[in-house]
Motif scaffolding. Structure first.
Motif, PDB file in Angstrom:
ATOM      1  N   PHE A  60      75.639  59.772  -5.263  1.00  0.00           N
ATOM      2  CA  PHE A  60      75.531  60.855  -4.279  1.00  0.00           C
ATOM      3  C   PHE A  60      74.886  62.101  -4.867  1.00  0.00           C
ATOM      4  N   LEU A  61      74.763  62.168  -6.181  1.00  0.00           N
ATOM      5  CA  LEU A  61      74.208  63.352  -6.822  1.00  0.00           C
ATOM      6  C   LEU A  61      72.708  63.468  -6.571  1.00  0.00           C
ATOM      7  N   PRO A  62      72.209  64.679  -6.340  1.00  0.00           N
ATOM      8  CA  PRO A  62      70.778  64.882  -6.123  1.00  0.00           C
ATOM      9  C   PRO A  62      69.957  64.356  -7.297  1.00  0.00           C
ATOM     10  N   GLU A  63      68.867  63.675  -6.997  1.00  0.00           N
ATOM     11  CA  GLU A  63      67.904  63.151  -7.979  1.00  0.00           C
ATOM     12  C   GLU A  63      68.424  61.905  -8.709  1.00  0.00           C
ATOM     13  N   SER A  64      69.593  61.389  -8.316  1.00  0.00           N
ATOM     14  CA  SER A  64      70.131  60.220  -9.019  1.00  0.00           C
ATOM     15  C   SER A  64      69.210  59.005  -8.893  1.00  0.00           C
ATOM     16  N   GLN A  65      68.503  58.912  -7.776  1.00  0.00           N
ATOM     17  CA  GLN A  65      67.623  57.759  -7.556  1.00  0.00           C
ATOM     18  C   GLN A  65      66.417  57.779  -8.482  1.00  0.00           C
ATOM     19  N   SER A  66      66.149  58.898  -9.134  1.00  0.00           N
ATOM     20  CA  SER A  66      64.968  59.005  -9.998  1.00  0.00           C
ATOM     21  C   SER A  66      65.245  58.521 -11.421  1.00  0.00           C
TER      22      SER A  66
END
Length: 317
Positions: A60-66
């Motif tokens: 759920f943390l921002p930018e985790s998908q990167s």
């Protein structure tokens, strides 16, 4: 001053690699994402790396998908950061081959490697050190960076229950809340959004609860067959060690996880002055005074448990 050296390296460089230790926890991922986001907001080229990727409960943390799990052999960076790793090998890749300059930021003992080493074992989390860096360099600190830092502090202090929850940890939490972090939203995402498969796995693991005759230590275990029975993944067992730790009178808790290759991964948690970090290092692992881990070979789970209990008896006596 070490922070000034790091800030100078950031301002004079363009391409960065941000890495943390294998089997990452909230501090490793939170610190990685906080620094990644801050540098990107400065216009820097940044690659966030973890050999095991981001655990589902932190996605759920921002930018985790990167966050990437692999690098090309010829990929190079001006500066590489290794965060929250007691040993260089815990990055899972030879970072020195990819980075002209390697910066080590950590709060674990015995991690004095790198061209620049910013180490403070009194800090409650590596996220605290990342905040100090951002603050000293007047680097970007917005709501997304604040969320990542908050998760790092929350996770490594056991939701402010561990002895590592010092004054600085609480003060930083207050600062991050002022930045817009919603404590309930973070807590809900971390602790109240589990899939049913985790709950089924927890039921199987709790049935293995074993309390020593002296009552001072206890263990829970995960067999490979439990994953099949529950439909869960191994990473969904994160935090199970705390159930053994919650037993009244228990001073040391263990979570023993059977691996597919005959290796047993063990997590230690202790109370007060009992140093499981030194024990973990003796077993080839690492960690803190009250929270550590290691991997040991054994013919069976019973053999692994007996060997670990032998070490605990020596430690406690």
């Amino acid at each position: 001053m070490i922070l000034n050296d790091i800030i100078r390296s950031i301002r004079t460089s363009q391409r960065f690699l941000i890495a943390s230790h294998e089997s990452p926890d909230g501090d490793a991922i939170g610190s990685t994402l906080a620094l990644t986001l801050a540098l990107k907001k400065m216009g820097k080229d940044v690659v966030a790396f973890n050999v095991d990727g981001v655990p589902a409960h932190l996605s759920f943390l921002p930018e985790s998908q990167s966050v990437t799990t692999c690098l090309a052999p010829d990929e190079s960076f001006d500066v590489g950061f290794l965060l929250d790793a007691g040993e260089l090998k815990r990055a899972g890749i030879p970072l020195q081959q990819h980075c002209d300059l390697l910066i080590n930021i950590d709060h674990h003992p015995h991690s004095d490697f790198g061209d620049i080493c910013y180490l403070d074992t009194e800090a409650s989390a590596t996220a605290v050190l990342i905040y100090r860096l951002l603050d000293a360099g007047h680097l970007p600190l917005d709501i997304d960076v604040a969320k990542a830092l908050y998760v790092g502090v929350l996770d490594d202090t056991g939701s402010f229950r561990y002895s590592s929850a010092n004054r600085e940890a609480f003060e930083l939490a207050g600062i991050l809340v002022e930045c817009g972090v919603d404590p309930w939203q973070i807590a809900s995402s971390l602790y109240e959004s589990f899939p049913g498969t985790r709950m089924r796995l927890l039921g199987l693991v709790l049935n293995t609860l074993d309390i020593s005759a002296c009552g001072r230590y206890a263990s829970v275990s995960l067999k490979q067959e439990f994953l099949v029975q529950s439909g869960a993944t191994s990473e969904e067992s994160d935090g199970f060690v705390n159930y053994a730790r919650a037993v009244k009178g228990v001073e040391i808790a263990l979570f023993i996880k059977e691996q597919a290759d005959g290796i047993y991964q063990v997590s230690f948690r202790s109370r007060g002055n009992i140093d499981v970090g030194t024990l973990a290092r003796q077993l080839g692992g690492g960690g803190h005074h009250n929270a550590a881990g290691a991997r040991i070979p054994a013919e069976s789970l019973d053999v692994a448990r007996s060997e670990l209990y032998r070490h605990l008896d020596l430690l406690l006596n």
